[in-house]
Motif scaffolding. Sequence first.
Motif, PDB file in Angstrom:
ATOM      1  N   UNK A 160      13.991  35.708  22.546  1.00 52.95           N
ATOM      2  CA  UNK A 160      14.115  34.553  23.438  1.00 52.95           C
ATOM      3  C   UNK A 160      14.969  34.883  24.665  1.00 52.95           C
ATOM      4  N   UNK A 161      16.032  35.656  24.473  1.00 53.51           N
ATOM      5  CA  UNK A 161      16.868  36.070  25.618  1.00 53.51           C
ATOM      6  C   UNK A 161      16.055  36.907  26.602  1.00 53.51           C
ATOM      7  N   UNK A 162      15.216  37.790  26.077  1.00 51.07           N
ATOM      8  CA  UNK A 162      14.359  38.599  26.946  1.00 51.07           C
ATOM      9  C   UNK A 162      13.398  37.711  27.720  1.00 51.07           C
ATOM     10  N   UNK A 163      12.846  36.714  27.047  1.00 49.52           N
ATOM     11  CA  UNK A 163      11.937  35.776  27.711  1.00 49.52           C
ATOM     12  C   UNK A 163      12.675  34.994  28.789  1.00 49.52           C
ATOM     13  N   UNK A 164      13.875  34.521  28.487  1.00 51.91           N
ATOM     14  CA  UNK A 164      14.665  33.798  29.486  1.00 51.91           C
ATOM     15  C   UNK A 164      14.985  34.671  30.691  1.00 51.91           C
ATOM     16  N   UNK A 165      15.321  35.916  30.422  1.00 50.95           N
ATOM     17  CA  UNK A 165      15.613  36.841  31.517  1.00 50.95           C
ATOM     18  C   UNK A 165      14.398  36.965  32.447  1.00 50.95           C
ATOM     19  N   UNK A 166      13.225  37.063  31.843  1.00 45.53           N
ATOM     20  CA  UNK A 166      12.004  37.171  32.644  1.00 45.53           C
ATOM     21  C   UNK A 166      11.764  35.915  33.466  1.00 45.53           C
ATOM     22  N   UNK A 167      12.062  34.758  32.896  1.00 44.76           N
ATOM     23  CA  UNK A 167      11.847  33.502  33.616  1.00 44.76           C
ATOM     24  C   UNK A 167      12.867  33.297  34.739  1.00 44.76           C
ATOM     25  N   UNK A 168      14.108  33.732  34.508  1.00 41.48           N
ATOM     26  CA  UNK A 168      15.184  33.475  35.457  1.00 41.48           C
ATOM     27  C   UNK A 168      15.173  34.416  36.654  1.00 41.48           C
ATOM     28  N   UNK A 169      14.516  35.553  36.538  1.00 45.76           N
ATOM     29  CA  UNK A 169      14.515  36.536  37.616  1.00 45.76           C
ATOM     30  C   UNK A 169      13.167  36.536  38.320  1.00 45.76           C
ATOM     31  N   UNK A 175      10.045  38.193  40.423  1.00 41.69           N
ATOM     32  CA  UNK A 175       9.283  39.405  40.161  1.00 41.69           C
ATOM     33  C   UNK A 175       9.945  40.656  40.718  1.00 41.69           C
ATOM     34  N   UNK A 176      10.667  40.517  41.833  1.00 37.69           N
ATOM     35  CA  UNK A 176      11.320  41.670  42.442  1.00 37.69           C
ATOM     36  C   UNK A 176      12.508  42.160  41.625  1.00 37.69           C
ATOM     37  N   UNK A 177      13.147  41.253  40.870  1.00 36.17           N
ATOM     38  CA  UNK A 177      14.325  41.630  40.104  1.00 36.17           C
ATOM     39  C   UNK A 177      13.985  42.171  38.725  1.00 36.17           C
ATOM     40  N   UNK A 178      12.753  41.988  38.301  1.00 33.53           N
ATOM     41  CA  UNK A 178      12.353  42.506  36.999  1.00 33.53           C
ATOM     42  C   UNK A 178      12.248  44.022  37.054  1.00 33.53           C
ATOM     43  N   UNK A 179      12.352  44.608  35.891  1.00 30.03           N
ATOM     44  CA  UNK A 179      12.229  46.056  35.793  1.00 30.03           C
ATOM     45  C   UNK A 179      10.869  46.500  36.326  1.00 30.03           C
ATOM     46  N   UNK A 233       4.914  45.610  34.320  1.00 36.04           N
ATOM     47  CA  UNK A 233       3.954  45.343  35.388  1.00 36.04           C
ATOM     48  C   UNK A 233       3.535  43.891  35.449  1.00 36.04           C
ATOM     49  N   UNK A 234       3.346  43.235  34.301  1.00 31.55           N
ATOM     50  CA  UNK A 234       2.925  41.841  34.281  1.00 31.55           C
ATOM     51  C   UNK A 234       3.876  41.067  33.368  1.00 31.55           C
ATOM     52  N   UNK A 235       5.051  40.670  33.898  1.00 30.84           N
ATOM     53  CA  UNK A 235       6.058  40.020  33.051  1.00 30.84           C
ATOM     54  C   UNK A 235       5.551  38.752  32.372  1.00 30.84           C
ATOM     55  N   UNK A 236       4.671  37.989  33.018  1.00 25.22           N
ATOM     56  CA  UNK A 236       4.174  36.744  32.432  1.00 25.22           C
ATOM     57  C   UNK A 236       3.393  37.021  31.158  1.00 25.22           C
ATOM     58  N   UNK A 237       2.562  38.048  31.178  1.00 26.49           N
ATOM     59  CA  UNK A 237       1.796  38.416  29.981  1.00 26.49           C
ATOM     60  C   UNK A 237       2.741  38.780  28.843  1.00 26.49           C
ATOM     61  N   UNK A 238       3.715  39.612  29.136  1.00 31.09           N
ATOM     62  CA  UNK A 238       4.654  40.062  28.118  1.00 31.09           C
ATOM     63  C   UNK A 238       5.531  38.914  27.626  1.00 31.09           C
ATOM     64  N   UNK A 239       5.886  38.025  28.535  1.00 33.54           N
ATOM     65  CA  UNK A 239       6.681  36.860  28.173  1.00 33.54           C
ATOM     66  C   UNK A 239       5.920  35.995  27.176  1.00 33.54           C
TER      67      UNK A 239
END
Length: 122
Positions: A55-64, A66-70, A74-80
């Motif tokens: 859940x923390x990883x998912x929150x990190x993806x939502x809060x950042x 696209x430019x701040x993601x690792x 490549x597709x943070x939404x899919x992984x989230x």
Amino acid sequence: MKTNENKRADDFIQELKESFFFRTLTPDKSKEGIYYASLKFTSYINLIFTVQDLLKTALHSLENSGLENSSQIQDPTFHLTSILEIAIQLLPCAEAEGLDKLYKQYLEILKDHESRNEKKDD
């Protein structure tokens, strides 16, 4: 010729069953096309921490943005979406019902204990 092909297919299937291939997913006997994977945890707290990490990883993806993601994601939404689906499956909901019942029982025992102590004091 047909018999030979059937035997080869049967032998191949038997070889796969005896090998270490295709061990991660197990077919669900009640639903066609559904498989399950077994996950092992040392305790319920380990399971809960794993869900918390997901859940923390998912929150990190939502809060950042696209430019701040690792750049490796490549597709943070899919992984989230995938992470959240796993977290939902890992939540020990049935056990939580049991914990609720244990907690209610604990409160009743505590209340009985307190009332006995009050009677002793009188």
